[in-house]
Design a protein around this motif. Structure first.
Motif, short mmCIF file in Angstrom:
data_model
loop_
_atom_site.label_atom_id
_atom_site.label_comp_id
_atom_site.label_asym_id
_atom_site.label_seq_id
_atom_site.Cartn_x
_atom_site.Cartn_y
_atom_site.Cartn_z
N UNK A 26 10.09 -0.98 12.06
CA UNK A 26 8.98 0.16 11.66
C UNK A 26 9.37 0.47 10.15
N UNK A 27 10.53 1.05 9.81
CA UNK A 27 10.61 1.44 8.56
C UNK A 27 10.43 0.53 7.42
N UNK A 28 10.70 -0.53 7.45
CA UNK A 28 10.66 -1.73 6.31
C UNK A 28 9.11 -2.01 6.42
N UNK A 29 8.49 -1.89 7.43
CA UNK A 29 6.96 -2.13 7.49
C UNK A 29 6.14 -0.83 6.75
N UNK A 30 6.69 0.22 6.97
CA UNK A 30 6.02 1.49 6.70
C UNK A 30 5.95 1.56 5.12
N UNK A 31 7.26 1.05 4.58
CA UNK A 31 7.39 0.87 3.15
C UNK A 31 6.42 -0.10 2.72
N UNK A 32 6.41 -1.41 3.44
CA UNK A 32 5.58 -2.50 2.77
C UNK A 32 4.01 -2.18 2.90
N UNK A 33 3.74 -1.38 3.74
CA UNK A 33 2.04 -0.78 4.02
C UNK A 33 1.82 0.25 2.92
N UNK A 34 2.91 0.88 2.56
CA UNK A 34 2.79 2.11 1.43
C UNK A 34 2.00 1.85 0.30
N UNK A 213 5.42 7.50 17.00
CA UNK A 213 4.76 6.66 15.76
C UNK A 213 5.45 7.14 14.59
N UNK A 214 5.50 5.98 13.77
CA UNK A 214 6.23 6.38 12.45
C UNK A 214 5.18 6.02 11.24
N UNK A 215 5.24 7.09 10.21
CA UNK A 215 4.13 6.85 8.97
C UNK A 215 4.69 7.36 7.86
N UNK A 216 4.04 7.01 6.55
CA UNK A 216 4.28 7.66 5.56
C UNK A 216 3.03 8.50 5.51
N UNK A 217 3.20 9.50 4.35
CA UNK A 217 1.96 10.52 4.33
C UNK A 217 0.82 9.89 4.15
#
Length: 228
Positions: A26-34, A213-217
């Protein structure tokens, strides 16, 4: 605004909404989707199987994240006597007594957290209508009402976060910044996860963590695997 919508749509395509990811994934994906140009916050939302209308199912507290939040916090200390100098020595941004309370009463809010000594809570309580809705009222449960103001300031500056279940059973928390190493974000998440597991009310039956659920801003939400 259309551009942001397009960017978000592209980012959302990278996330399989029907899947639950491990926290590492999830952390890796959140960065990729940022896609934002700034250093986004990384946040996590817990949907818990609790009914906060019952006193024994209210979850509230505070903790220091292992790797901090990446965000500096301005601390205002309401104290008199020896604790005033103690607070100044510990690095508080603002320190004072009634004169600061008067400023707050007039609409001054150039701070993120208030720490107060117990003997000042009578005066501070008069500003409850102003501070309460902003989530700024100090509370013994979060360590912000204390005689040990130096320890309180140190914890806040290190990356202390407060958590409190809302009326819908949700807890939303900051776990760091996009610029953090993946391992540091994972460690912060696991620390919070463990604290909330230990806070499980005895009255809760069945699944406790209904959704995480994890997300960036600015990024899409990514569902995380849970076992409880």
């Amino acid at each position: 605004m259309a551009k942001v919508g397009k960017n978000y749509a592209e980012a959302a395509k990278k996330v399989d909404r029907s899947k639950s990811y491990s926290i590492d994934e999830a952390v890796k994906l959140a960065k990729e989707a940022s896609f934002a140009k700034f250093d986004e916050s990384v946040e996590v939302s817990f949907r818990l199987n609790v009914d906060p209308r019952h006193a024994d199912q209210q979850i509230r507290g505070a903790m220091v994240l292992p790797n901090g939040t990446g965000r500096s916090q301005k601390v205002c200390v309401i104290a008199q006597g020896p604790q005033e100098q103690e607070a100044k020595d510990a690095g508080a941004d603002y320190v004072g007594g009634k004169e600061l309370l008067e400023q707050i009463g007039k609409g001054w809010f150039d701070f993120d957290v208030i720490v107060a000594t117990p003997n000042m809570m009578g005066e501070l309580g008069k500003l409850g209508r102003v501070l309460g809705p902003k989530g700024l009222m100090p509370n013994p449960k979060t360590g912000t009402v204390t005689m040990d103001v130096a320890k309180a300031i140190e914890d806040i500056k290190k990356g202390k976060v407060e958590y409190r279940v809302d009326k819908e059973g949700n807890i939303n928390m900051l776990i760091g910044k996009k610029s953090f190493d993946d391992a540091k974000l994972v460690e912060n998440f696991k620390a919070i996860y463990d604290v909330l597991l230990r806070a499980r009310p005895a009255a809760v039956k069945g699944v406790y963590m209904k959704n995480v659920v994890l997300s960036t801003t600015m990024g899409p939400g990514i569902k995380i695997e849970t076992s409880r």
